[in-house]
Design a protein around this motif. Structure first.
Motif, mmCIF file in Angstrom:
data_model
loop_
_atom_site.group_PDB
_atom_site.id
_atom_site.type_symbol
_atom_site.label_atom_id
_atom_site.label_comp_id
_atom_site.label_asym_id
_atom_site.label_seq_id
_atom_site.Cartn_x
_atom_site.Cartn_y
_atom_site.Cartn_z
ATOM 1 N N ASN A 54 22.622 8.910 69.896
ATOM 2 C CA ASN A 54 21.516 8.210 69.272
ATOM 3 C C ASN A 54 21.929 7.719 67.894
ATOM 4 O O ASN A 54 22.495 8.477 67.099
ATOM 5 N N PRO A 110 20.396 6.028 64.433
ATOM 6 C CA PRO A 110 19.131 5.738 63.745
ATOM 7 C C PRO A 110 18.943 4.246 63.488
ATOM 8 O O PRO A 110 19.904 3.534 63.182
ATOM 9 N N GLY A 169 12.508 9.081 60.352
ATOM 10 C CA GLY A 169 13.431 8.513 61.316
ATOM 11 C C GLY A 169 12.838 7.461 62.226
ATOM 12 O O GLY A 169 13.484 7.024 63.189
ATOM 13 N N ARG A 192 12.196 3.856 67.576
ATOM 14 C CA ARG A 192 12.967 5.082 67.376
ATOM 15 C C ARG A 192 14.457 4.756 67.454
ATOM 16 O O ARG A 192 14.840 3.579 67.450
ATOM 17 N N SER A 193 15.308 5.752 67.492
ATOM 18 C CA SER A 193 16.751 5.521 67.474
ATOM 19 C C SER A 193 17.220 4.768 68.711
ATOM 20 O O SER A 193 16.566 4.777 69.758
#
Length: 348
Positions: free
Chosen positions: A3, A5, A22, A114-115
């Motif tokens: 993942n 960011p 995040g 999100r990531s």
């Protein structure tokens, strides 16, 4: 798999976004991020805010688009807290430019990114900053409301909004500029839209300009309007104001209110200048109506700033069609974008 960011270290941020824990929150029309991806696989997870999901009205849910090398590969209303999209899947490494954009406006819902999930060897990096930056301040026309709907009788829905088809994004693309949109459907300087001549004080735009924006939704319980905007994070070379259309719905019932509109427009010019001391400012109007334009011209004269000018768009006449509720069609928006781009070229 790993993942990565989605933050300012790995992507170029577009517009008044907000990051927390995040998560990259997409707020206004056109907000998002852009990056260069090199690798084999890329998946993105995007969700709608909890307030919007609790409300449960699809017409208020955020609409997003994901582009790969300029081609839209995802365009949909986000109806869940987490929706996963497979963007790239290749047996060998490829290099692609990916852009995530919120098509709908800020007031009714937010979207969270999100990531990025990638293969272990993949990397992402921000795309290069463009040499010109433009901020657009406006109402439903700038939001692109109705541009993806040709039914003039439709009820309001974020699903009919598409920031990428607006005059704003069109002009920015034509002159090679990064952009930021600060716009709300129905909002004005002294009154929001009113059908009966009663002043609408709930939808006044200048009060939120110093903040990240206004939304009925919240970011982890925090109101967007309680977050001060950092004007150093996006410093526009040019600012385009396109306000007055909704004020006219009030002023047309009360002719003396046009003078008040002129005074408050001048006050807002001072606020915009205070936060953007070096920008050229274009005060525009005319796509749907132009009755307040003489009062905008007076406000600009009173402001006595050689870097502020007035621009009149060609008015829609129906020959290029209409969007929802008589709003500009895609063709009308595009024509307006071309006209504005020609104006901006004379400045740069």
């Amino acid at each position: 798999m790993k993942n990565i960011p989605i933050d300012k270290a790995s992507v170029k941020l577009l517009g008044r976004t907000f990051s927390e824990d995040g998560i990259l929150w997409l707020t206004h029309s056109g907000t998002g991020c852009e990056f260069v991806f090199t690798g084999c696989t890329l998946s993105l997870t995007i969700g709608a805010d909890n307030d919007c999901l609790t409300d449960g009205k699809r017409c208020n849910m955020p609409r997003i688009a994901i582009l790969c090398d300029g081609r839209i590969i995802v365009k949909k209303v986000i109806e869940q807290s987490n929706e996963r999209f497979s963007i790239i899947s290749s047996d060998t490494p490829v290099t692609k430019t990916v852009r995530i954009v919120k098509l709908s406006e800020c007031a009714f819902s937010l979207a969270e990114v999100r990531s990025a999930e990638t293969d272990d060897d993949a990397v992402i990096a921000p795309t290069a900053e463009k040499p010109l930056k433009i901020e657009f301040i406006g109402d439903s026309i700038t939001c692109g409301y109705g541009v993806d709907d040709s039914n003039i009788q439709s009820e309001f829905s974020c699903e009919a909004e598409n920031a990428l088809k607006t005059y704003a994004c069109t002009a920015a693309e034509l002159v090679g500029a990064d952009y930021s949109l600060f716009s709300y459907s129905g909002y004005g300087i002294i009154s929001g839209y009113t059908a009966d001549g009663v002043r609408n004080t709930n939808e006044i735009l200048p009060q939120w300009y110093d903040t990240c924006g206004f939304s009925y939704s919240t970011v982890s319980g925090t109101k967007l309007q309680d977050i001060q905007w950092n004007f150093s994070s996006f410093v526009p070379d040019i600012i385009v104001l396109n306000l007055g259309t909704n004020d006219n719905s009030f002023c047309s019932f009360h002719n003396e209110a046009y003078n008040e509109f002129e005074d408050r427009y001048l006050d807002f010019l001072r606020i915009v200048r205070r936060n953007n001391p070096d920008a050229r400012i274009i005060c525009s109007l005319g796509i749907m109506l132009d009755e307040p334009l003489p009062f905008i011209e007076n406000a600009v004269k009173r402001f006595c700033d050689s870097r502020v000018s007035v621009f009149r768009f060609t008015a829609q006449d129906g020959l290029l069609g209409f969007g929802s509720n008589w709003h500009p069609s895609e063709d009308t928006q595009h024509r307006a974008g071309e006209e504005l781009a020609d104006c901006i070229r004379t400045m740069i």
